[in-house]
Each structure stands twice: as C-alpha cells, then as structure tokens.
Design an enzyme around this catalytic site. Structure first.
Site, PDB file in Angstrom:
ATOM      1  N   TYR A 262       0.829  -1.199   0.000  1.00 52.99           N
ATOM      2  CA  TYR A 262       0.000   0.000   0.000  1.00 52.99           C
ATOM      3  C   TYR A 262       0.865   1.253   0.000  1.00 52.99           C
ATOM      4  CZ  TYR A 262       1.315   0.445   4.892  1.00 52.99           C
ATOM      5  OH  TYR A 262       2.046   0.575   6.046  1.00 52.99           O
TER       6      TYR A 262
ATOM      7  N   PHE B 272       2.477   9.645   3.499  1.00 58.46           N
ATOM      8  CA  PHE B 272       2.800   9.516   4.914  1.00 58.46           C
ATOM      9  C   PHE B 272       3.213   8.100   5.296  1.00 58.46           C
ATOM     10  CE2 PHE B 272      -1.838   9.109   4.537  1.00 58.46           C
ATOM     11  CZ  PHE B 272      -2.048   7.864   5.124  1.00 58.46           C
ATOM     12  N   ASP B 273       2.953   7.134   4.429  1.00 58.95           N
ATOM     13  CA  ASP B 273       3.362   5.759   4.734  1.00 58.95           C
ATOM     14  C   ASP B 273       3.290   4.950   3.441  1.00 58.95           C
ATOM     15  OD1 ASP B 273       4.183   3.523   6.091  1.00 58.95           O
ATOM     16  OD2 ASP B 273       2.241   3.096   7.015  1.00 58.95           O
TER      17      ASP B 273
ATOM     18  N   ILE C  43      -7.854   0.680  10.869  1.00 51.36           N
ATOM     19  CA  ILE C  43      -8.895   1.705  10.836  1.00 51.36           C
ATOM     20  C   ILE C  43     -10.117   1.181  10.081  1.00 51.36           C
ATOM     21  CG2 ILE C  43      -7.322   3.663  11.084  1.00 51.36           C
ATOM     22  CD1 ILE C  43      -7.416   4.054   8.073  1.00 51.36           C
TER      23      ILE C  43
ATOM     24  N   TYR D 274      -8.492   8.376  11.202  1.00 49.70           N
ATOM     25  CA  TYR D 274      -7.957   8.698  12.524  1.00 49.70           C
ATOM     26  C   TYR D 274      -8.691   9.847  13.205  1.00 49.70           C
ATOM     27  CZ  TYR D 274      -4.225   5.558  11.190  1.00 49.70           C
ATOM     28  OH  TYR D 274      -3.517   4.457  10.802  1.00 49.70           O
TER      29      TYR D 274
ATOM     30  N   PHE E 163      -5.545   5.748  -0.046  1.00 51.56           N
ATOM     31  CA  PHE E 163      -4.677   4.575  -0.072  1.00 51.56           C
ATOM     32  C   PHE E 163      -4.810   3.854  -1.408  1.00 51.56           C
ATOM     33  CE2 PHE E 163      -5.120   5.014   4.529  1.00 51.56           C
ATOM     34  CZ  PHE E 163      -3.833   4.743   4.963  1.00 51.56           C
TER      35      PHE E 163
END
Length: 234
Positions: free
Chosen positions: A151, A161-162, A179, A205, A222
């Site tokens: 991902y 961010f990731d 989540i 979040y 995502f």
C-alpha cells in the site's frame, strides 16, 4: 592507578578542546571556552524543546533577553503576569488550531464531493470511496481474516505519509485491527486485485490524527494491492 589518572585527565582535555571547537567554522558565535560551549548547548536544548512542543510565534531575541534577565535575577514580569501571558497565548494557539481543524474538515468534504463524481468511484453507505484499479481473481477477505498487502498512503495534498511499497516489504495484519476504512474497503477487494480507497476522517484517525504525519480530520487516500489472505484469528 597512575596511568588511569593520566588517561582520565587527557580524556577531559580532549572533550574540553572538542567542545571549544564546536561551530567555529561558521556563524556569529565564538566558542572560546568550555563554558561557552555548554551555554550554547543549553540554548540548543531549549530551542529543540520549543520545536518539539510546536510552539509558534516565539521571538528568539526576546527569548534570549528573558534568559539573561532570569540569570541576572532582573525579571521584568511578575509570576502572575507571566502566567496570564501563558494562558492568553495558549488560548490563542487553541483558537488557531481550531481554525486549522475546521479548514481541514472543509477541504476533506470538498475533496470527497469532487472525487465521488469521478469515473469508477463507488461511495458506500459509510462514506468510504472505492475504485477498482486492477481486478482480482481470488477470494475476498472477511473481517476476521489476516491479509498481506502492499500500500501507499497519501493526504489529499499528495503528501505520502506511509508506504510499504517504498519500504519494499508488504504488511501483514488482522483485518479487524486497522482503521474502519481499511476493514471495510479490503472486504470489497479480491485477492490479487488493486484498488484506491478514499477514506473519510471518521473512518480513519478522526480529530486526533496520527502522530506528526496525519493531521486531525484528514481524508486519507490509499492505493492497496491485496496480495494474499491468511486464516482467521485463533
């Protein structure tokens, strides 16, 4: 013992010399003694603490004056006056933070509204937006399954961010331990498929955000590849 004492003295001299030499290659600060170096180091620690706390609007020159006055015991504000200043400053900071949060909420709603009209995007009852990028041919996971995925997660401004893709290592986790947007979205996929999930803040979040990378009330994007499905939880 004598040799050990000599070693300790030499080591202290080396440390002192090293501290005195710090930063002499540039800047306006001159380190002519160990005390100068320690003074500078205290200043760096205070500055880093201010940055860590994300305190905005600090005037470094006035901060330095306050430190000088404190060290010289010539403080120009009473404790009551300083406490009142802190309270007013905190209130102002909270007001700014609330304005930023409201702006994030509106930007997220605007993004979701525009994205919902794009070709191939399906909006579920919860508000999750799903777009199939590559059709899978395997089974779909259920909530109690363990899945392995690749991902990349982004904010709506494009900030990554990731990313397991960037790390070069897929992630494996129980689907009911992430989540809500992930738990729901991956159940819409088939093994071997890829999809884009646009996750509203309340399925992500929420108002807390996550660390320093995901601000409060963020809509998350995502791109997910469902590599494999494991067994259910034991």
């Amino acid at each position: 013992m004598k040799n050990l004492s000599v070693f300790v003295i030499v080591a202290m001299m080396v440390v002192a010399f090293s501290c005195n030499e710090i930063g002499t290659g540039g800047g306006d600060v001159s380190f002519s003694s160990l005390e100068d170096s320690v003074s500078y180091s205290y200043g760096v620690q205070i500055g880093k603490d201010i940055l860590r706390r994300k305190v905005e609007g600090i005037n470094p020159d006035v901060l330095a004056t306050g430190m000088k006055d404190a060290l010289g015991e010539d403080i120009k504000l009473t404790e009551e006056e300083m406490n009142a200043c802190f309270q007013a400053f905190d209130a102002k900071a909270k007001e700014k933070e609330e304005e930023r949060n409201q702006s994030m909420v509106q930007e997220g709603l605007d993004y979701l509204t525009a994205n919902a009209d794009k070709e191939g995007v399906t909006t579920t009852e919860s508000g999750l937006q799903y777009k199939e990028l590559v059709a899978g041919t395997g089974a779909s996971p259920v909530e109690t399954d363990q899945v392995t995925v690749h991902y990349t997660g982004k904010l709506i401004d494009g900030t990554v961010f990731d990313s397991s893709v960037e790390r070069g290592e897929p992630a494996t986790f129980p689907l009911n331990r992430v989540i809500p947007g992930w738990t729901e979205g991956l159940q819409l996929m088939k093994e071997g498929g890829k999809a884009e999930l646009v996750i509203p803040s309340d399925l992500g979040y929420g108002p807390r955000g996550a660390g320093g990378d995901i601000p409060p009330n963020s809509v998350l994007i995502f791109e997910v590849e469902l590599i494999s499905i494991g067994g259910g939880e034991e």
